[in-house]
Design a protein around this motif. Structure first.
Motif, PDB file in Angstrom:
ATOM      1  N   ILE A 289     -12.474   4.612 -26.827  1.00 44.72           N
ATOM      2  CA  ILE A 289     -11.512   4.217 -27.866  1.00 44.72           C
ATOM      3  C   ILE A 289     -12.239   4.025 -29.183  1.00 44.72           C
ATOM      4  N   SER A 290     -11.603   4.449 -30.269  1.00 43.77           N
ATOM      5  CA  SER A 290     -12.067   4.137 -31.617  1.00 43.77           C
ATOM      6  C   SER A 290     -10.976   3.321 -32.301  1.00 43.77           C
ATOM      7  N   VAL A 291     -11.282   2.071 -32.617  1.00 42.13           N
ATOM      8  CA  VAL A 291     -10.301   1.158 -33.215  1.00 42.13           C
ATOM      9  C   VAL A 291     -10.596   1.038 -34.704  1.00 42.13           C
ATOM     10  N   PRO A 292      -9.687   1.465 -35.577  1.00 43.33           N
ATOM     11  CA  PRO A 292      -9.941   1.377 -37.024  1.00 43.33           C
ATOM     12  C   PRO A 292     -10.034  -0.072 -37.487  1.00 43.33           C
ATOM     13  N   GLY A 293     -10.667  -0.254 -38.634  1.00 48.30           N
ATOM     14  CA  GLY A 293     -10.789  -1.592 -39.204  1.00 48.30           C
ATOM     15  C   GLY A 293      -9.443  -2.252 -39.381  1.00 48.30           C
ATOM     16  N   GLY A 294      -9.330  -3.505 -38.917  1.00 45.90           N
ATOM     17  CA  GLY A 294      -8.082  -4.247 -39.030  1.00 45.90           C
ATOM     18  C   GLY A 294      -7.021  -3.803 -38.042  1.00 45.90           C
ATOM     19  N   GLY A 295      -7.363  -2.897 -37.097  1.00 46.58           N
ATOM     20  CA  GLY A 295      -6.369  -2.350 -36.188  1.00 46.58           C
ATOM     21  C   GLY A 295      -6.488  -2.884 -34.777  1.00 46.58           C
ATOM     22  N   ASP A 296      -5.567  -2.429 -33.912  1.00 42.79           N
ATOM     23  CA  ASP A 296      -5.526  -2.813 -32.509  1.00 42.79           C
ATOM     24  C   ASP A 296      -5.424  -1.557 -31.654  1.00 42.79           C
ATOM     25  N   ALA A 297      -5.832  -1.677 -30.410  1.00 42.16           N
ATOM     26  CA  ALA A 297      -5.663  -0.594 -29.437  1.00 42.16           C
ATOM     27  C   ALA A 297      -5.278  -1.211 -28.104  1.00 42.16           C
ATOM     28  N   ASP A 298      -4.231  -0.666 -27.474  1.00 41.80           N
ATOM     29  CA  ASP A 298      -3.794  -1.149 -26.172  1.00 41.80           C
ATOM     30  C   ASP A 298      -4.446  -0.326 -25.071  1.00 41.80           C
ATOM     31  N   VAL A 299      -4.855  -1.013 -24.020  1.00 43.69           N
ATOM     32  CA  VAL A 299      -5.446  -0.366 -22.845  1.00 43.69           C
ATOM     33  C   VAL A 299      -4.570  -0.710 -21.646  1.00 43.69           C
TER      34      VAL A 299
ATOM     35  N   VAL B 150       0.847  -1.191   0.000  1.00 40.80           N
ATOM     36  CA  VAL B 150       0.000   0.000   0.000  1.00 40.80           C
ATOM     37  C   VAL B 150       0.885   1.243   0.000  1.00 40.80           C
ATOM     38  N   GLY B 151       0.601   2.183  -0.911  1.00 40.19           N
ATOM     39  CA  GLY B 151       1.375   3.417  -1.010  1.00 40.19           C
ATOM     40  C   GLY B 151       2.491   3.367  -2.032  1.00 40.19           C
ATOM     41  N   ASP B 152       2.846   2.159  -2.532  1.00 37.82           N
ATOM     42  CA  ASP B 152       3.882   2.061  -3.569  1.00 37.82           C
ATOM     43  C   ASP B 152       3.337   2.529  -4.917  1.00 37.82           C
ATOM     44  N   GLN B 153       4.268   2.682  -5.877  1.00 38.10           N
ATOM     45  CA  GLN B 153       3.865   3.049  -7.232  1.00 38.10           C
ATOM     46  C   GLN B 153       2.865   2.024  -7.780  1.00 38.10           C
ATOM     47  N   PRO B 154       1.779   2.484  -8.413  1.00 36.66           N
ATOM     48  CA  PRO B 154       0.780   1.536  -8.929  1.00 36.66           C
ATOM     49  C   PRO B 154       1.401   0.544  -9.914  1.00 36.66           C
ATOM     50  N   LEU B 155       0.869  -0.654  -9.888  1.00 37.15           N
ATOM     51  CA  LEU B 155       1.242  -1.656 -10.889  1.00 37.15           C
ATOM     52  C   LEU B 155       0.378  -1.462 -12.130  1.00 37.15           C
ATOM     53  N   THR B 156       0.931  -1.777 -13.299  1.00 36.50           N
ATOM     54  CA  THR B 156       0.170  -1.646 -14.546  1.00 36.50           C
ATOM     55  C   THR B 156       0.244  -2.938 -15.350  1.00 36.50           C
ATOM     56  N   ASP B 157      -0.788  -3.162 -16.108  1.00 30.21           N
ATOM     57  CA  ASP B 157      -0.824  -4.282 -17.057  1.00 30.21           C
ATOM     58  C   ASP B 157      -1.576  -3.799 -18.293  1.00 30.21           C
ATOM     59  N   THR B 158      -1.324  -4.419 -19.401  1.00 28.43           N
ATOM     60  CA  THR B 158      -1.892  -3.967 -20.671  1.00 28.43           C
ATOM     61  C   THR B 158      -2.611  -5.114 -21.361  1.00 28.43           C
ATOM     62  N   PHE B 159      -3.754  -4.810 -21.929  1.00 25.87           N
ATOM     63  CA  PHE B 159      -4.416  -5.777 -22.803  1.00 25.87           C
ATOM     64  C   PHE B 159      -4.746  -5.090 -24.127  1.00 25.87           C
ATOM     65  N   THR B 160      -5.096  -5.877 -25.118  1.00 28.04           N
ATOM     66  CA  THR B 160      -5.296  -5.367 -26.476  1.00 28.04           C
ATOM     67  C   THR B 160      -6.712  -5.648 -26.948  1.00 28.04           C
ATOM     68  N   ILE B 161      -7.317  -4.610 -27.522  1.00 28.54           N
ATOM     69  CA  ILE B 161      -8.620  -4.753 -28.185  1.00 28.54           C
ATOM     70  C   ILE B 161      -8.355  -4.737 -29.689  1.00 28.54           C
ATOM     71  N   SER B 162      -8.821  -5.750 -30.409  1.00 31.27           N
ATOM     72  CA  SER B 162      -8.582  -5.868 -31.845  1.00 31.27           C
ATOM     73  C   SER B 162      -9.895  -5.792 -32.602  1.00 31.27           C
ATOM     74  N   ASN B 163      -9.854  -5.118 -33.746  1.00 34.26           N
ATOM     75  CA  ASN B 163     -11.009  -5.013 -34.642  1.00 34.26           C
ATOM     76  C   ASN B 163     -10.684  -5.780 -35.910  1.00 34.26           C
ATOM     77  N   THR B 164     -11.251  -6.979 -36.047  1.00 31.75           N
ATOM     78  CA  THR B 164     -11.000  -7.787 -37.241  1.00 31.75           C
ATOM     79  C   THR B 164     -11.927  -7.414 -38.388  1.00 31.75           C
ATOM     80  N   GLY B 165     -12.842  -6.453 -38.153  1.00 33.44           N
ATOM     81  CA  GLY B 165     -13.696  -5.970 -39.238  1.00 33.44           C
ATOM     82  C   GLY B 165     -12.997  -4.869 -40.016  1.00 33.44           C
ATOM     83  N   GLU B 166     -13.795  -4.163 -40.834  1.00 34.42           N
ATOM     84  CA  GLU B 166     -13.231  -3.109 -41.676  1.00 34.42           C
ATOM     85  C   GLU B 166     -13.853  -1.744 -41.397  1.00 34.42           C
ATOM     86  N   VAL B 167     -14.820  -1.696 -40.512  1.00 36.70           N
ATOM     87  CA  VAL B 167     -15.460  -0.447 -40.093  1.00 36.70           C
ATOM     88  C   VAL B 167     -14.990  -0.144 -38.675  1.00 36.70           C
ATOM     89  N   ASP B 168     -14.844   1.141 -38.314  1.00 42.39           N
ATOM     90  CA  ASP B 168     -14.342   1.533 -36.999  1.00 42.39           C
ATOM     91  C   ASP B 168     -15.154   0.893 -35.876  1.00 42.39           C
TER      92      ASP B 168
END
Length: 735
Positions: free
Chosen positions: A294-304, A256-274
């Motif tokens: 978040i707006s993920v373009p078609g065929g793109g990825d976004a990290d959170v 408690v009180g230490d620097q926050p821990l972080t982790d990342t996951f990815t949202i992928s859009n396998t379509g072609e529309v945002d």
């Protein structure tokens, strides 16, 4: 509706068009097969027909395009195109020109063929005579448009067309399609008189966009040859589709009180529309996602990135709700968990003992010992070493480890004597549960015996009968362990040795063997002393013995004997030198004289060349060297001539091969396999990860490793990747 084909599409739209050109077909009966004519003759016929069509249509010849001439009389496919002459703004349209042509052909059909024949006769009279052209038949190709509709990539559109045979005889309607994605089925219709048939126009969607093509329908009715259908279709982009790289994120324990821990996951859009996404944390607010919209373009990825900042020393659980606009998919969620903890040091020591096993005296063996602090406060203490002096530690005294830190200590064992050796490494710490830990150290020193023997032969010379010749040889142990073995004397009974049987020498000790030669009659004597030992490199050594008994009645003649008839060096690394020896023995009763010469590859050399002389009962040693400079086999010959009447010329054959010392990995067929970077005989994902770590490096890079530059061009790039990919998955054996 045109005679010979009805157009009635299904699931499609069809419209008539006024094309920029008129496509038509003319059939002229002839006594030749067009495809069998020479190229020059085909060109003459094509030019003549084109000129006469232009003349009858009342347009410049440039507006008549002959598409092809096929067999079956002369089947001429042609177009009348629009005028592109700016000085002729009032030029007649292709449709008007075709009407002129039809009128002329119907009014004076023989005139058209006569004009064509006359034109051909001017260029090739024999061809004109051979043609025997008859009255032509002309028909326009009807043009229409069919739009098949809209479809997603991977889908299919289909429209059905019908055709009717308006002839009094059986007819074959040929159907073909041109254009990306378009096809027809079937490719032909066999129809009886008045019979109706259907075919499908099919479009297979492989990419987005608008597509067009042409379906060509041809009948056997020369007056109504068929249709050209312009077909179109539209492929729509795929709707948004969502994929999330994980369904749960479990954070490590955090003070408690230490620097926050972080982790990342990815949202992928396998379509072609945002893809539009909104993130909300449900439950404890100790978890924070960034970003939340978040707006993920078609065929793109976004990290959170999700952070965890506990506010109490307890466990936390929440969920991250993911709302989105992907059709037919419910909102998603990711489980979030983590624990806040209090600050306590904790020592972690993986080993309680280190056994170094057998270590050669004079060498050093090392092992690593790792101290870890998985606790939540700084770990502090001391390290001390006690016991045998043959042990040492890279760190002694005080140490300190922050949370999660590790300390690796290198422990060395360097024995100076044979036998077992023990020590202890004591580690104290402020861990309340383990204030003192002891690591037991053990190992055994193992010496290596090494035999030293200078003499390889002893020559006693000529010794008078009933007298004694004496010489000695010395065995010494320059190793670090006891040298043990046997001494065996063999050969003529005129030799005796002061030591035979088993022997043992401590390190640094030497043994002198006195050898006597007592000839009882005139003549040569030969023998040997064989010395075996536990030296792995020289387990058996042989010392040749030679001497000659002399009296006043013996004939004085030399007698040559060689210890070796051939010397093979085997594989020797290029740039290094291997040595061997051979001996010339004089078993006669007179001086042995002659010459020694070396021939063959220059990689061989001999310590003695030219003239030589060996006294009675003596030995001449020749040291031979092999120093290869290439990866090839080498051969040489030492030729020895002498005054021995029975063996005036003897040879010693020399052989050896240069070696690079480099091993290659080959498959079952003997083909070299590249890409086995970890040397386990298989090109797999472990090698791929190593290659990926080095991808993009070059000779100027700090971490440059030429092993990954498979084409040796100074950089690790896609050319090297293609070579790696070719051998991926292969098994190989090192040679």
């Amino acid at each position: 509706e045109e005679q010979g084909l009805d157009s009635d599409p299904i699931q499609a739209s069809v419209s008539a068009v006024v094309p920029p050109a008129v496509a038509a077909q003319m059939a002229i009966p002839a006594e030749v097969t067009f495809s069998e004519l020479e190229d020059e003759q085909q060109e003459i016929i094509t030019q003549s027909i084109g000129e006469q069509i232009a003349a009858a249509a009342q347009v410049p010849v440039e507006r008549v395009v002959i598409k092809s001439i096929r067999d079956g009389s002369l089947i001429v496919d042609f177009e009348i195109i629009e005028s592109d002459d700016p000085e002729e703004p009032e030029a007649i349209s292709p449709q008007e020109a075709f009407a002129n042509l039809e009128t002329q052909i119907e009014a004076e059909p023989e005139t058209f063929t006569e004009n064509v024949t006359e034109d051909i006769a001017e260029a090739d009279p024999e061809l004109a005579e051979e043609l025997q052209l008859a009255t032509p038949v002309i028909g326009e190709i009807v043009q229409s448009t069919v739009h098949l509709g809209e479809v997603y990539k991977g889908g299919e559109l289909r429209a059905t067309q019908t055709g009717t045979n308006e002839l009094d005889d059986d007819d074959t309607i040929a159907i073909s399609a041109a254009g990306e994605g378009f096809s027809v089925s079937p490719a032909s219709l066999e129809l009886g008189p008045g019979e109706e048939g259907s075919f499908d126009i099919v479009f297979t969607a492989t990419a987005n966009g608008d597509f067009s093509g042409t379906v060509q329908v041809r009948t056997g009715d020369l007056a109504n040859p068929g249709n050209d259908i312009t077909v179109t279709a539209t492929v729509l982009p795929d709707p948004p589709s969502i994929e999330v790289s994980t369904d749960a994120i479990a954070f490590d324990d955090l003070i408690v009180g230490d620097q926050p821990l972080t982790d990342t996951f990815t949202i992928s859009n396998t379509g072609e529309v945002d893809l539009e996404v909104t993130l909300i944390v449900l439950g404890e607010r100790v978890f924070t996602p960034v970003p939340t919209i978040i707006s993920v373009p078609g065929g793109g990825d976004a990290d959170v990135e999700v952070s965890f900042a506990p506010n109490d020393g307890v466990s936390f659980e929440s969920s991250l709700r993911i709302s989105h606009n992907a059709p037919d998919v419910e909102p998603l969620s990711i489980a979030l968990s983590g624990t806040g903890i209090a600050a306590i040091p904790e020592i972690d020591l993986a080993e309680s003992a280190l056994d170094f096993g057998d270590v050669t005296v004079g060498e050093t063996s090392t092992q690593n010992l790792t101290i870890g602090n998985p606790g939540t406060a700084s770990l502090e203490g001391t390290i001390t070493l006690s016991g045998a002096d043959s042990y040492s530690s890279s760190l002694l005294g005080n140490y300190s480890l922050s949370r999660g830190e590790e300390l690796t200590i290198e422990i060395s064992f360097a024995p100076t004597l044979d036998g077992d050796s023990d020590a202890a490494l004591t580690i104290t710490s402020n861990d309340p549960d383990e204030a003192e830990l002891v690591v037991a150290l053990s190992g055994t020193g193992k010496g290596t015996p090494e035999i030293e023997l200078v003499e390889s032969a002893l020559g006693f010379g000529g010794i008078s009968v009933d007298e004694t010749g004496a010489q000695s040889l010395t065995i010494s142990n320059s190793g670090t362990a006891s040298l043990e073995g046997t001494i065996t004397l063999s050969g003529a009974g005129t030799f005796t040795a002061s030591v035979e049987g088993a022997y043992s020498l401590a390190p640094g000790e030497a043994l002198t063997i006195d050898i006597s030669f007592d000839p009882v009659e005139a003549g040569a004597s030969a023998g040997s002393i064989t010395i075996t030992s536990n030296d792995a490199d020289d387990s058996e050594l042989v010392v040749n013995l030679v001497g000659t008994g002399i009296d006043d009645d013996i004939a004085l003649v030399p007698e040559i004997d060689l210890s070796e008839s051939s010397v093979g060096f085997g594989d020797v690394l290029i740039g290094e030198t291997a040595t061997a020896s051979a001996m010339i023995l004089n078993l006669g009763t007179a001086s042995l004289e002659g010459t020694i010469s070396l021939s063959g590859d220059a990689t061989f050399s001999a310590s003695v060349e030219g003239e030589f002389a060996v006294a009675v009962g003596e030995v001449l040693k020749i040291d031979i060297s092999f120093a290869p400079i290439e990866d090839i086999s080498s051969e040489g010959t030492i030729t020895i001539t002498s005054n021995d009447a029975d063996d005036s010329e003897l040879t010693i054959i020399l052989s050896g091969s240069g070696s690079t010392g480099v091993q290659v990995c080959v498959d079952a067929g003997g083909t070299i396999v590249v890409g086995d970077f970890d040397g386990n005989g298989a090109v797999n994902f472990q090698d791929f990860f190593k290659f990926a770590d080095n991808f993009g490096t070059s000779e100027s890079s700090a971490n440059w490793d030429p092993a990954y530059d498979l084409d040796a061009n100074g950089s690790v790039n896609f050319q090297d990747f293609f070579k790696f990919a070719d051998d991926f998955g292969k098994q190989c054996t090192y040679q």
